[in-house]
Design a protein around this motif. Structure first.
Motif, PDB file in Angstrom:
ATOM      1  N   ILE A 168     112.609  -7.469  23.249  1.00 36.64           N
ATOM      2  CA  ILE A 168     112.615  -6.095  23.756  1.00 36.64           C
ATOM      3  C   ILE A 168     111.409  -5.355  23.174  1.00 36.64           C
ATOM      4  CG2 ILE A 168     113.871  -3.905  23.816  1.00 36.64           C
ATOM      5  CD1 ILE A 168     116.471  -5.498  23.557  1.00 36.64           C
ATOM      6  N   ALA A 169     110.622  -4.746  24.051  1.00 40.15           N
ATOM      7  CA  ALA A 169     109.461  -3.963  23.621  1.00 40.15           C
ATOM      8  C   ALA A 169     109.811  -2.477  23.671  1.00 40.15           C
ATOM      9  CB  ALA A 169     108.261  -4.254  24.504  1.00 40.15           C
ATOM     10  N   ILE A 170     109.439  -1.755  22.624  1.00 39.55           N
ATOM     11  CA  ILE A 170     109.692  -0.320  22.538  1.00 39.55           C
ATOM     12  C   ILE A 170     108.344   0.366  22.373  1.00 39.55           C
ATOM     13  CG2 ILE A 170     110.938   1.495  21.314  1.00 39.55           C
ATOM     14  CD1 ILE A 170     112.749  -0.878  20.249  1.00 39.55           C
ATOM     15  N   MET A 171     107.894   1.047  23.423  1.00 38.68           N
ATOM     16  CA  MET A 171     106.551   1.617  23.448  1.00 38.68           C
ATOM     17  C   MET A 171     106.630   3.125  23.671  1.00 38.68           C
ATOM     18  SD  MET A 171     104.547  -0.935  22.931  1.00 38.68           S
ATOM     19  CE  MET A 171     104.897  -2.686  22.740  1.00 38.68           C
ATOM     20  N   GLY A 172     105.797   3.862  22.940  1.00 40.85           N
ATOM     21  CA  GLY A 172     105.890   5.318  22.969  1.00 40.85           C
ATOM     22  C   GLY A 172     105.304   5.973  24.201  1.00 40.85           C
ATOM     23  N   CYS A 173     104.412   5.284  24.918  1.00 38.23           N
ATOM     24  CA  CYS A 173     103.798   5.893  26.097  1.00 38.23           C
ATOM     25  C   CYS A 173     103.384   4.798  27.074  1.00 38.23           C
ATOM     26  CB  CYS A 173     102.591   6.744  25.708  1.00 38.23           C
ATOM     27  SG  CYS A 173     101.145   5.768  25.225  1.00 38.23           S
ATOM     28  N   ILE A 174     102.952   5.225  28.257  1.00 41.01           N
ATOM     29  CA  ILE A 174     102.572   4.258  29.293  1.00 41.01           C
ATOM     30  C   ILE A 174     101.090   3.908  29.248  1.00 41.01           C
ATOM     31  CG2 ILE A 174     104.416   4.979  30.840  1.00 41.01           C
ATOM     32  CD1 ILE A 174     102.286   6.558  32.422  1.00 41.01           C
ATOM     33  N   VAL A 175     100.330   4.473  28.301  1.00 41.26           N
ATOM     34  CA  VAL A 175      98.902   4.214  28.261  1.00 41.26           C
ATOM     35  C   VAL A 175      98.631   2.771  27.845  1.00 41.26           C
ATOM     36  CG1 VAL A 175      96.704   4.860  27.207  1.00 41.26           C
ATOM     37  CG2 VAL A 175      98.391   6.631  27.793  1.00 41.26           C
ATOM     38  N   ASN A 176      99.161   2.383  26.699  1.00 40.06           N
ATOM     39  CA  ASN A 176      98.970   1.013  26.220  1.00 40.06           C
ATOM     40  C   ASN A 176     100.248   0.183  26.295  1.00 40.06           C
ATOM     41  OD1 ASN A 176      96.255   1.432  25.492  1.00 40.06           O
ATOM     42  ND2 ASN A 176      96.888   2.360  23.557  1.00 40.06           N
ATOM     43  N   GLY A 177     101.389   0.859  26.483  1.00 40.68           N
ATOM     44  CA  GLY A 177     102.671   0.180  26.425  1.00 40.68           C
ATOM     45  C   GLY A 177     102.802  -1.051  27.291  1.00 40.68           C
ATOM     46  N   PRO A 178     102.587  -0.959  28.604  1.00 42.59           N
ATOM     47  CA  PRO A 178     102.769  -2.127  29.478  1.00 42.59           C
ATOM     48  C   PRO A 178     101.902  -3.315  29.092  1.00 42.59           C
ATOM     49  CG  PRO A 178     102.700  -0.116  30.768  1.00 42.59           C
ATOM     50  CD  PRO A 178     102.327   0.275  29.369  1.00 42.59           C
ATOM     51  N   GLY A 179     100.688  -3.065  28.607  1.00 46.29           N
ATOM     52  CA  GLY A 179      99.832  -4.174  28.198  1.00 46.29           C
ATOM     53  C   GLY A 179     100.298  -4.821  26.915  1.00 46.29           C
ATOM     54  N   GLU A 180     100.714  -4.021  25.952  1.00 44.24           N
ATOM     55  CA  GLU A 180     101.144  -4.544  24.649  1.00 44.24           C
ATOM     56  C   GLU A 180     102.477  -5.276  24.742  1.00 44.24           C
ATOM     57  OE1 GLU A 180     101.139  -1.422  21.783  1.00 44.24           O
ATOM     58  OE2 GLU A 180      99.046  -0.897  22.104  1.00 44.24           O
ATOM     59  N   MET A 181     103.274  -4.953  25.756  1.00 47.41           N
ATOM     60  CA  MET A 181     104.602  -5.570  25.865  1.00 47.41           C
ATOM     61  C   MET A 181     104.634  -6.638  26.949  1.00 47.41           C
ATOM     62  SD  MET A 181     106.777  -2.666  27.873  1.00 47.41           S
ATOM     63  CE  MET A 181     107.169  -3.197  29.527  1.00 47.41           C
ATOM     64  N   ALA A 182     103.488  -7.203  27.282  1.00 42.33           N
ATOM     65  CA  ALA A 182     103.401  -8.129  28.418  1.00 42.33           C
ATOM     66  C   ALA A 182     104.312  -9.337  28.271  1.00 42.33           C
ATOM     67  CB  ALA A 182     101.950  -8.577  28.608  1.00 42.33           C
ATOM     68  N   ASP A 183     104.566  -9.793  27.053  1.00 44.71           N
ATOM     69  CA  ASP A 183     105.383 -10.998  26.851  1.00 44.71           C
ATOM     70  C   ASP A 183     106.862 -10.693  26.642  1.00 44.71           C
ATOM     71  OD1 ASP A 183     103.139 -12.625  27.045  1.00 44.71           O
ATOM     72  OD2 ASP A 183     102.674 -12.421  24.916  1.00 44.71           O
ATOM     73  N   ALA A 184     107.255  -9.427  26.690  1.00 47.69           N
ATOM     74  CA  ALA A 184     108.647  -9.055  26.440  1.00 47.69           C
ATOM     75  C   ALA A 184     109.514  -9.273  27.673  1.00 47.69           C
ATOM     76  CB  ALA A 184     108.733  -7.599  25.998  1.00 47.69           C
TER      77      ALA A 184
END
Length: 329
Positions: free
Chosen positions: A240-256
């Motif tokens: 599970i990826a928990i990201m604070g915003c949509i700027v970098n979130g989708p890229g950083e959580m690509a493997d989740a």
């Protein structure tokens, strides 16, 4: 050995002196466990207390011996303990006559040697061997403390454990750990398997990915991560990826597998893989919506029931038991 997962046990390790102090009832319990396939590991000097008069079949008992006594030790099921001060010739002789031993313990006296360097040396010399290597990490009430803090704190001990064992396991220099420390057995088991999961050697609980937080973060990242981990931390194999915003979130959580991303002030978007599947969920119900999403994709299992029995970690008077416990993982 090592364990298949956090809920299974392949062996019990009895610290030195334990076998000689067991009463008849405790020995019968060990014998039943051994008959069910559980290995009993004891120091060579304590083995007779279990096997004399056929209390427990010798075929069920594994004895720990040092490399100098390996060839002469009477037991047929020997686990060699490497202490780090062995010569290259002694190690080579052992490697030529290892007789398919079940595993090797690396137990370094850190007051004399560097655990990191001594362990790396043996693993390098034994790189062609097929036996598992278990790092024995032993702490007493003093060495388990963090320097400068005269307290036994579990959170700081986990950091120490990660530095001592993780620095080897992340480079695949070992197959498991035996942690012997003055904490309750449930904590040691959880910390040991957490160490293995952090080293990418096991998967026994949910994997969480989180951004480091910045000025764009749209919710309290630490608070939300803690809330989500409490609700979903029992799902091995799920990331599970928990990201604070949509700027970098989708890229950083690509493997989740699933993503919880701040989409707007007070709103959360939920992802499955790289695809957003629900948008604009109010913060107040977003965690519940994440649980529902996991269930919808058939990745949910109910958490195990809490075990309120603390007798293993406490004495009859309710006080914490002072002796060390050990977990092989």
């Amino acid at each position: 050995m090592p364990f298949r997962d956090i809920a299974t046990s392949d062996s019990i390790y009895l610290v030195p002196g334990t076998a000689t102090s067991l009463d008849a009832k405790q020995i019968r319990t060990l014998d039943r466990l051994a008959q069910a396939g559980l290995g009993i590991i004891v120091p060579q000097s304590d083995a007779a207390a279990l096997t004399n008069d056929k209390k427990i079949k010798s075929s069920h008992v594994f004895t720990t011996v040092n490399i100098q006594n390996y060839l002469d030790a009477p037991s047929k099921q020997k686990i060699v303990v490497i202490q780090g001060d062995e010569s290259d010739d002694q190690i080579q002789t052992f490697l030529e006559h290892n007789e398919q031993i079940p595993c090797v313990f690396i137990d370094i006296d850190i007051s004399q040697l560097s655990r990191l360097h001594a362990s790396r040396r043996f693993v390098h010399l034994a790189k062609e061997a097929s036996f598992p290597i278990i790092h024995k990490l032993t702490y007493n009430t003093e060495t388990a403390k963090t320097p400068g803090i005269n307290l036994l704190r579990k959170d700081l001990f986990i950091l120490k454990l990660g530095m001592d064992g993780g620095s080897l396991l992340v480079d695949a220099l070992g197959d498991g750990v035996l942690v012997d420390a003055p904490f309750d057995i449930d904590f040691l088991r959880s910390a040991s398997f957490g160490l293995l999961q952090g080293s990418r050697m096991r998967n026994v609980k949910t994997e969480f990915v989180s951004c480091p937080s910045c000025g764009r973060t749209l919710f309290d990242l630490q608070e939300v991560t803690q809330m989500i981990s409490e609700r979903t931390g029992h799902l091995p194999g799920v990331t599970i990826a928990i990201m604070g915003c949509i700027v970098n979130g989708p890229g950083e959580m690509a493997d989740a597998d699933f993503g919880y991303v701040g989409g707007a002030p007070g709103k959360v978007d939920l992802y499955v893989g790289k695809e957003v599947v629900k948008r604009g969920i109010p913060n107040e119900i977003a965690c519940d919506a994440l649980v529902d999403l996991i269930k919808e994709y058939d990745r949910w299992t109910d958490p195990p029931a809490d075990d309120d029995d603390q007798s293993a970690a406490q004495g009859e008077d309710g006080k914490q038991v002072s002796q060390n416990n050990a977990v092989v993982a």
